[in-house]
Scaffold this motif. Structure first.
Motif, PDB file in Angstrom:
ATOM      1  N   ILE A 111       0.859  -1.180   0.000  1.00  0.00           N
ATOM      2  CA  ILE A 111       0.000   0.000   0.000  1.00  0.00           C
ATOM      3  C   ILE A 111       0.899   1.235   0.000  1.00  0.00           C
ATOM      4  O   ILE A 111       1.934   1.266   0.677  1.00  0.00           O
ATOM      5  CB  ILE A 111      -0.938   0.001   1.228  1.00  0.00           C
ATOM      6  N   SER A 112       0.543   2.235  -0.761  1.00  0.00           N
ATOM      7  CA  SER A 112       1.372   3.432  -0.868  1.00  0.00           C
ATOM      8  C   SER A 112       1.281   4.257   0.412  1.00  0.00           C
ATOM      9  O   SER A 112       0.323   4.140   1.186  1.00  0.00           O
ATOM     10  CB  SER A 112       0.932   4.280  -2.058  1.00  0.00           C
ATOM     11  N   ASP A 113       2.304   5.072   0.623  1.00  0.00           N
ATOM     12  CA  ASP A 113       2.306   5.935   1.808  1.00  0.00           C
ATOM     13  C   ASP A 113       1.121   6.884   1.802  1.00  0.00           C
ATOM     14  O   ASP A 113       0.526   7.171   2.852  1.00  0.00           O
ATOM     15  CB  ASP A 113       3.613   6.731   1.851  1.00  0.00           C
ATOM     16  N   THR A 114       0.759   7.383   0.637  1.00  0.00           N
ATOM     17  CA  THR A 114      -0.376   8.310   0.543  1.00  0.00           C
ATOM     18  C   THR A 114      -1.675   7.629   0.943  1.00  0.00           C
ATOM     19  O   THR A 114      -2.487   8.176   1.708  1.00  0.00           O
ATOM     20  CB  THR A 114      -0.497   8.857  -0.889  1.00  0.00           C
ATOM     21  N   THR A 115      -1.874   6.408   0.436  1.00  0.00           N
ATOM     22  CA  THR A 115      -3.092   5.663   0.780  1.00  0.00           C
ATOM     23  C   THR A 115      -3.138   5.356   2.265  1.00  0.00           C
ATOM     24  O   THR A 115      -4.193   5.475   2.916  1.00  0.00           O
ATOM     25  CB  THR A 115      -3.156   4.356  -0.019  1.00  0.00           C
ATOM     26  N   LEU A 116      -1.985   4.958   2.815  1.00  0.00           N
ATOM     27  CA  LEU A 116      -1.936   4.664   4.245  1.00  0.00           C
ATOM     28  C   LEU A 116      -2.273   5.908   5.064  1.00  0.00           C
ATOM     29  O   LEU A 116      -3.018   5.834   6.049  1.00  0.00           O
ATOM     30  CB  LEU A 116      -0.543   4.149   4.625  1.00  0.00           C
ATOM     31  N   ALA A 117      -1.733   7.075   4.658  1.00  0.00           N
ATOM     32  CA  ALA A 117      -2.017   8.313   5.382  1.00  0.00           C
ATOM     33  C   ALA A 117      -3.503   8.654   5.325  1.00  0.00           C
ATOM     34  O   ALA A 117      -4.095   9.098   6.316  1.00  0.00           O
ATOM     35  CB  ALA A 117      -1.185   9.453   4.798  1.00  0.00           C
ATOM     36  N   LEU A 118      -4.110   8.419   4.156  1.00  0.00           N
ATOM     37  CA  LEU A 118      -5.542   8.691   4.024  1.00  0.00           C
ATOM     38  C   LEU A 118      -6.361   7.767   4.917  1.00  0.00           C
ATOM     39  O   LEU A 118      -7.344   8.188   5.534  1.00  0.00           O
ATOM     40  CB  LEU A 118      -5.967   8.544   2.556  1.00  0.00           C
ATOM     41  N   ILE A 119      -5.967   6.503   4.980  1.00  0.00           N
ATOM     42  CA  ILE A 119      -6.687   5.547   5.828  1.00  0.00           C
ATOM     43  C   ILE A 119      -6.592   5.950   7.297  1.00  0.00           C
ATOM     44  O   ILE A 119      -7.581   5.929   8.038  1.00  0.00           O
ATOM     45  CB  ILE A 119      -6.144   4.116   5.611  1.00  0.00           C
ATOM     46  N   ILE A 120      -5.366   6.317   7.710  1.00  0.00           N
ATOM     47  CA  ILE A 120      -5.176   6.736   9.098  1.00  0.00           C
ATOM     48  C   ILE A 120      -6.015   7.972   9.413  1.00  0.00           C
ATOM     49  O   ILE A 120      -6.662   8.056  10.460  1.00  0.00           O
ATOM     50  CB  ILE A 120      -3.680   7.001   9.376  1.00  0.00           C
ATOM     51  N   SER A 121      -6.010   8.934   8.496  1.00  0.00           N
ATOM     52  CA  SER A 121      -6.795  10.146   8.703  1.00  0.00           C
ATOM     53  C   SER A 121      -8.283   9.837   8.793  1.00  0.00           C
ATOM     54  O   SER A 121      -9.001  10.393   9.637  1.00  0.00           O
ATOM     55  CB  SER A 121      -6.546  11.143   7.567  1.00  0.00           C
ATOM     56  N   PHE A 122      -8.730   8.919   7.926  1.00  0.00           N
ATOM     57  CA  PHE A 122     -10.147   8.551   7.936  1.00  0.00           C
ATOM     58  C   PHE A 122     -10.529   7.876   9.247  1.00  0.00           C
ATOM     59  O   PHE A 122     -11.559   8.198   9.855  1.00  0.00           O
ATOM     60  CB  PHE A 122     -10.451   7.628   6.757  1.00  0.00           C
ATOM     61  N   VAL A 123      -9.703   6.940   9.708  1.00  0.00           N
ATOM     62  CA  VAL A 123     -10.004   6.229  10.952  1.00  0.00           C
ATOM     63  C   VAL A 123      -9.997   7.190  12.136  1.00  0.00           C
ATOM     64  O   VAL A 123     -10.893   7.156  12.993  1.00  0.00           O
ATOM     65  CB  VAL A 123      -8.987   5.087  11.170  1.00  0.00           C
ATOM     66  N   ALA A 124      -8.979   8.071  12.181  1.00  0.00           N
ATOM     67  CA  ALA A 124      -8.905   9.031  13.284  1.00  0.00           C
ATOM     68  C   ALA A 124     -10.113   9.972  13.281  1.00  0.00           C
ATOM     69  O   ALA A 124     -10.700  10.263  14.331  1.00  0.00           O
ATOM     70  CB  ALA A 124      -7.616   9.837  13.196  1.00  0.00           C
TER      71      ALA A 124
END
Length: 298
Positions: A111-124
Motif C-alpha cells: 500500500i502506498s504511503d499516501t493511501t496509508l495516510a488517508l486511511i489513518i486520517s479517515f479512521v482518526a
C-alpha cells in the motif's frame, strides 16, 4: 470511552485514560502488524512517553468537556483529543527502529504511503466524530432529563399550569420588586370553581379532570404580559398580575378570567358550565406584604 458517565469527575478520571489507552493500543497493535524485512527495535522510553502524553491529553480533553467554563470549551476538548491522537502516533513512530535483515528480500509495497495516510486520517476522523456524536447525544439527553425534572417539580401534572412551588418562586420575585420600587404594584387573585364538585360527583373524576384541563387551557390563553396563573390544588387557582397601574386593570383581569371560565365545557358526552368565585388583594389597597396579600386574596 464513555464508561465514566455517572459524574463529571468520574468521567474525567475513567473515560479520559480509557480513550488515551485505546488510541495507544490501536496504534501499537497496528505497528505490530507490519510486514518488514527485518525486525522492529523499540525505544521503551519513547514508547512509555507516547502513552503517558496521549493519556494526559485525553484527560485534559474530557476535563474541558465535562467542566466547561464557556459554551465553546468543547472546542478545546476537540483540540486536546486531536493532540492526544497525534502525539501518540508521532512519538510512537519515533520509538521504533527497523533493523533490516540481510537475509530477507524486501517485499513489494502493498500500500502506498499516501493511501496509508488517508486511511489513518479517515479512521482518526471517524473515531473523533463517533466520540463527539456520543457525547452530544448524552449531553442532549441529560439536558432534556433535567428540564423534564424541573418542569415536573414546578408544574401541575394534570393541567400543565405552574404549581404552588413555582407560584411562590414568582411571588418572591414580585416581593423583591416591590421592595426595590415603591411605585410598583401587584395584584393577587384567588379563585375556585363553582359547581365543580357537583360535576365531579355526578359525571365522575374523568369528566372533572377534563373540566380542569379545559379551564386551565382557557385561562392560560386569557393571560397577558405580566400575568400568570397557577393551580394550587383541587379546583383552586391563583392569578398574579404585576406592574398594576390602577384598580380598573385588576377588575379587567378578573372579568377576563371569569369570561374564559364561563364558556361551556363539553366532556364525556355532556355539556356544562362553570364559574369562579374570585378573591382579590392588591398592594394598592391591602399593603405591600406578599404573604398578607396571599391571605387576603383567599
Amino acid at each position: 470511552a464513555f464508561c465514566g458517565v455517572g459524574s463529571p469527575r468520574r468521567a474525567v478520571l475513567t473515560a479520559g485514560p480509557s480513550f488515551g489507552l485505546s488510541v495507544a493500543a490501536m496504534h501499537y497493535y497496528g505497528i505490530s502488524a507490519y510486514l518488514l524485512p527485518g525486525r522492529i527495535v523499540w525505544d521503551s522510553g519513547l514508547l512509555v512517553l507516547s502513552v503517558l502524553v496521549g493519556t494526559g491529553l485525553s484527560i485534559l480533553a474530557y476535563q474541558r468537556i465535562m467542566y466547561p467554563l464557556t459554551r465553546y470549551c468543547w472546542l478545546g476538548g476537540a483540540v486536546f483529543m486531536a493532540l492526544a491522537i497525534g502525539t501518540t502516533h508521532f512519538i510512537g513512530m519515533a520509538a521504533i527502529t527497523i533493523e533490516r535483515s540481510p537475509l530477507t528480500l524486501a517485499p513489494e509495497m502493498l500500500i502506498s504511503d499516501t493511501t496509508l495516510a488517508l486511511i489513518i486520517s479517515f479512521v482518526a476522523s471517524t473515531i473523533l466524530l463517533v466520540g463527539f456524536a456520543a457525547f452530544r447525544i448524552d449531553t442532549v439527553a441529560a439536558n432534556q432529563a433535567r428540564k423534564q425534572t424541573l418542569h415536573a417539580t414546578t408544574h401541575d401534572a394534570l393541567t400543565g399550569l405552574p404549581n404552588r412551588t413555582k407560584l411562590m418562586e414568582i411571588v418572591n420575585l414580585a416581593a423583591a420588586g416591590l421592595e426595590q420600587d415603591q411605585t410598583d404594584n401587584v395584584a393577587l387573585l384567588f379563585f375556585n370553581l363553582n359547581r365543580f364538585k357537583a360535576v365531579n360527583d355526578l359525571h365522575g373524576h374523568a369528566t372533572g379532570d377534563i373540566a380542569l384541563r379545559t379551564v386551565a387551557s382557557r385561562v392560560r390563553d386569557a393571560v397577558q404580559d405580566q400575568e400568570m396563573i397557577a393551580r394550587t390544588g383541587g379546583d383552586e387557582f391563583v392569578a398574579l398580575k404585576c406592574h398594576v397601574q390602577d384598580r380598573r386593570a385588576i377588575i379587567e383581569f378578573a372579568e377576563r378570567l371569569q369570561q374564559a371560565i364561563r364558556q361551556p365545557i363539553h366532556a364525556e358526552g355532556t355539556t356544562f358550565c362553570l364559574s369562579a368565585s374570585i378573591g382579590i388583594a392588591s398592594s394598592l389597597d391591602d399593603g405591600r406584604d406578599m404573604e398578607k396579600l396571599m391571605q387576603n386574596s383567599n
